[in-house]
Design an enzyme around this catalytic site. Sequence first.
Site, PDB file in Angstrom:
ATOM      1  N   LYS A 131       6.340 -11.513  10.332  1.00  0.00           N
ATOM      2  CA  LYS A 131       5.004 -11.272  10.908  1.00  0.00           C
ATOM      3  C   LYS A 131       4.570 -12.558  11.591  1.00  0.00           C
ATOM      4  O   LYS A 131       5.013 -13.648  11.218  1.00  0.00           O
ATOM      5  CB  LYS A 131       4.007 -10.928   9.795  1.00  0.00           C
ATOM      6  CG  LYS A 131       2.763 -10.248  10.292  1.00  0.00           C
ATOM      7  CD  LYS A 131       2.974  -8.751  10.493  1.00  0.00           C
ATOM      8  CE  LYS A 131       1.808  -8.130  11.225  1.00  0.00           C
ATOM      9  NZ  LYS A 131       1.908  -6.669  11.272  1.00  0.00           N
ATOM     10  N   ASP A 171       0.068  -5.807  16.898  1.00  0.00           N
ATOM     11  CA  ASP A 171      -0.753  -5.601  15.694  1.00  0.00           C
ATOM     12  C   ASP A 171      -2.201  -5.755  16.174  1.00  0.00           C
ATOM     13  O   ASP A 171      -2.463  -5.587  17.386  1.00  0.00           O
ATOM     14  CB  ASP A 171      -0.395  -6.624  14.604  1.00  0.00           C
ATOM     15  CG  ASP A 171      -1.008  -6.301  13.240  1.00  0.00           C
ATOM     16  OD1 ASP A 171      -0.499  -5.430  12.528  1.00  0.00           O
ATOM     17  OD2 ASP A 171      -2.044  -6.924  12.880  1.00  0.00           O
TER      18      ASP A 171
HETATM   19  P1  NDP Z   1      -6.339  -2.839  17.003  1.00  0.00           P
HETATM   20  O1  NDP Z   1      -6.611  -4.226  17.399  1.00  0.00           O
HETATM   21  O2  NDP Z   1      -5.864  -1.872  18.030  1.00  0.00           O
HETATM   22  O3  NDP Z   1      -7.645  -2.196  16.301  1.00  0.00           O
HETATM   23  C1  NDP Z   1      -8.206  -2.779  15.176  1.00  0.00           C
HETATM   24  C2  NDP Z   1      -9.451  -1.993  14.808  1.00  0.00           C
HETATM   25  O4  NDP Z   1      -9.938  -2.453  13.565  1.00  0.00           O
HETATM   26  C3  NDP Z   1     -10.601  -2.205  15.811  1.00  0.00           C
HETATM   27  O5  NDP Z   1     -11.412  -1.061  15.841  1.00  0.00           O
HETATM   28  C4  NDP Z   1     -11.344  -3.390  15.182  1.00  0.00           C
HETATM   29  O6  NDP Z   1     -12.721  -3.483  15.536  1.00  0.00           O
HETATM   30  C5  NDP Z   1     -11.217  -3.064  13.714  1.00  0.00           C
HETATM   31  N1  NDP Z   1     -11.286  -4.296  12.925  1.00  0.00           N
HETATM   32  C6  NDP Z   1     -10.467  -5.380  13.026  1.00  0.00           C
HETATM   33  N2  NDP Z   1     -10.864  -6.330  12.178  1.00  0.00           N
HETATM   34  C7  NDP Z   1     -11.937  -5.824  11.512  1.00  0.00           C
HETATM   35  C8  NDP Z   1     -12.783  -6.319  10.505  1.00  0.00           C
HETATM   36  N3  NDP Z   1     -12.600  -7.535   9.988  1.00  0.00           N
HETATM   37  N4  NDP Z   1     -13.791  -5.521  10.059  1.00  0.00           N
HETATM   38  C9  NDP Z   1     -13.977  -4.280  10.564  1.00  0.00           C
HETATM   39  N5  NDP Z   1     -13.205  -3.760  11.541  1.00  0.00           N
HETATM   40  C10 NDP Z   1     -12.202  -4.519  12.003  1.00  0.00           C
HETATM   41  O7  NDP Z   1      -5.273  -2.939  15.787  1.00  0.00           O
HETATM   42  P2  NDP Z   1      -4.292  -1.835  15.214  1.00  0.00           P
HETATM   43  O8  NDP Z   1      -4.924  -0.497  15.306  1.00  0.00           O
HETATM   44  O9  NDP Z   1      -2.961  -2.055  15.823  1.00  0.00           O
HETATM   45  O10 NDP Z   1      -4.179  -2.271  13.688  1.00  0.00           O
HETATM   46  C11 NDP Z   1      -5.058  -1.797  12.679  1.00  0.00           C
HETATM   47  C12 NDP Z   1      -4.425  -1.972  11.315  1.00  0.00           C
HETATM   48  O11 NDP Z   1      -3.175  -1.246  11.265  1.00  0.00           O
HETATM   49  C13 NDP Z   1      -4.061  -3.402  10.926  1.00  0.00           C
HETATM   50  O12 NDP Z   1      -4.197  -3.547   9.520  1.00  0.00           O
HETATM   51  C14 NDP Z   1      -2.579  -3.499  11.278  1.00  0.00           C
HETATM   52  O13 NDP Z   1      -1.926  -4.504  10.562  1.00  0.00           O
HETATM   53  C15 NDP Z   1      -2.120  -2.121  10.868  1.00  0.00           C
HETATM   54  N6  NDP Z   1      -0.874  -1.671  11.473  1.00  0.00           N
HETATM   55  C16 NDP Z   1      -0.729  -1.590  12.833  1.00  0.00           C
HETATM   56  C17 NDP Z   1       0.449  -1.125  13.369  1.00  0.00           C
HETATM   57  C18 NDP Z   1       0.615  -0.905  14.830  1.00  0.00           C
HETATM   58  O14 NDP Z   1       1.624  -0.287  15.204  1.00  0.00           O
HETATM   59  N7  NDP Z   1      -0.312  -1.305  15.679  1.00  0.00           N
HETATM   60  C19 NDP Z   1       1.618  -0.815  12.512  1.00  0.00           C
HETATM   61  C20 NDP Z   1       1.326  -0.843  11.089  1.00  0.00           C
HETATM   62  C21 NDP Z   1       0.139  -1.292  10.627  1.00  0.00           C
HETATM   63  P3  NDP Z   1     -13.197  -4.625  16.589  1.00  0.00           P
HETATM   64  O15 NDP Z   1     -12.703  -4.148  17.906  1.00  0.00           O
HETATM   65  O16 NDP Z   1     -14.664  -4.658  16.434  1.00  0.00           O
HETATM   66  O17 NDP Z   1     -12.529  -5.900  16.145  1.00  0.00           O
END
Ligand code: NDP
Length: 452
Positions: A131, A171
């Site tokens: 990671k 991510d």
């Molecule tokens: P994105 O950046 O596309 O989206 C993240 C989302 O989560 C946004 O809506 C963001 O809101 C919100 N968010 C982030 N930090 C916080 C916080 N501290 N409090 C509240 N809301 C928050 O990321 P992903 O969708 O790619 O990833 C989301 C999760 O899924 C993570 O845990 C990641 O590790 C996991 N994941 C992702 C994969 C992938 O293929 N992308 C694969 C496996 C797991 P805002 O815009 O306001 O920051």
Amino acid sequence: MSTAKSRAEVEKFMNGLVKRNPGEPEFHQAVREVVEDLMPYVLNNEDYLHARILERMTEPDRIVIFRVSWEDDAGNVRVNRAWRVQFNNSIGPYKGGMRFHPSVNLSILKFLGFEQVFKNSLTGLPMGGGKGGSNFNPKGKSDREIMRFCHSLMIELHRHVGEDTDVPAGDIGVGGREISYLFGQYKRLANEFTGILTGKGLSFGGSLVRTEATGYGCVYFCEDMLKNKGDSLEGKTCLVSGSGNVAIYTVEKATQMGARVVTMSDSSGFIYDKDGIDHEKLEFIKDLKEVRRGRISEYADRYKNAKFFNGKRPWSVPADVAFPCATQNEINHQEAKTLLKNGIIAVSEGANMPTELEGVHEFRKARILFGPAKAANAGGVAVSGLEQSQNSLRLSWGREEVDAKLKEIMINIHQQCVEYGKEGKNHVDYVKGANLAGFVKVAESMLAYGIV
Ligand code: NDP
């Protein structure tokens, strides 16, 4: 082995781990969750004990830390820190996303890298775990600033990645735009076109269904858990948190399968739409989040039936199924209890470690269907693995073919969880199942290699 002995060994092990890795609470949390399940198994296996398998699996192979200097649009020099944690390559090249967020630190990346080792093993594909990321904040930056940052980061990262070495992906904060900038710079520096990143654009080696894979896979896994109980998602009311990549495609698939999703969120709050977020409303969110990079509150401005709850998380809304898809530790102990009190029957984790340890204990005690991240969100990395295969074969598979393979992989992960996590006739402890099934393959490979 008695549970008392096992518990004492967990505490002894965790004391040592905390001493060796001070100030890394997320890493401690992720390891504790796994070691609580593995300890009885390891104590019963002389080979694992002698080989110090838990000590070795909790120590990353290597960590690279470097400075990223770049220039903003006003001509100011900016400095960020970046990391790549190469955790374990026992069963294949390191594989795992890059995260850009101001909260990123070594503890978070070590927890994510550690989880990734087990998750990748569960997919059945030959991928080790890693990671990386940076404390760079992409919010409010122009495209050109993002480009300059990504190009600068790759100047160092390119020395440490390779199709047989380490293959990063996206991510939080790293989507198609960032992967394209990173790949373009890699190609230039290395003077070769190889699949050293996944999540690439379709015209330059990306795979169909990669964008959707984590969300779709998380819903497939939930459906598999429900099916095992003779139930399905059809007609269920669902809560989703987040509005990024994972959340959007979780909503899309859950809705296609007949569920009604009533919430989404971002870091400023959540929206509640009792009528459900249908196809047309989701298209609005895709445009809002992926193109205009706006805030979720704008949904309630557009759809008058919906309400925006400033600074709140969605877990107090009564529902049947929850898909936490935003970030780590977004369901605390109290919120887990509230979900249970309101009758939740299944939780499928789209985000990594979204539930605090006490919340996980509540869900397990209540014996609901609880799909932990390393199983439920493995669909993303699985299709990344398929992207690597297509790159090596120098061909592209069709949408149906990739989606069918994703479904099959999720069914297979579910099956492994059942095999290792079955308790009595009717219950599956998916946390234990995922931890044990993910562990065995990596541990056996490490034993086979000798003392490495
Ligand atoms: P994105 O950046 O596309 O989206 C993240 C989302 O989560 C946004 O809506 C963001 O809101 C919100 N968010 C982030 N930090 C916080 C916080 N501290 N409090 C509240 N809301 C928050 O990321 P992903 O969708 O790619 O990833 C989301 C999760 O899924 C993570 O845990 C990641 O590790 C996991 N994941 C992702 C994969 C992938 O293929 N992308 C694969 C496996 C797991 P805002 O815009 O306001 O920051």
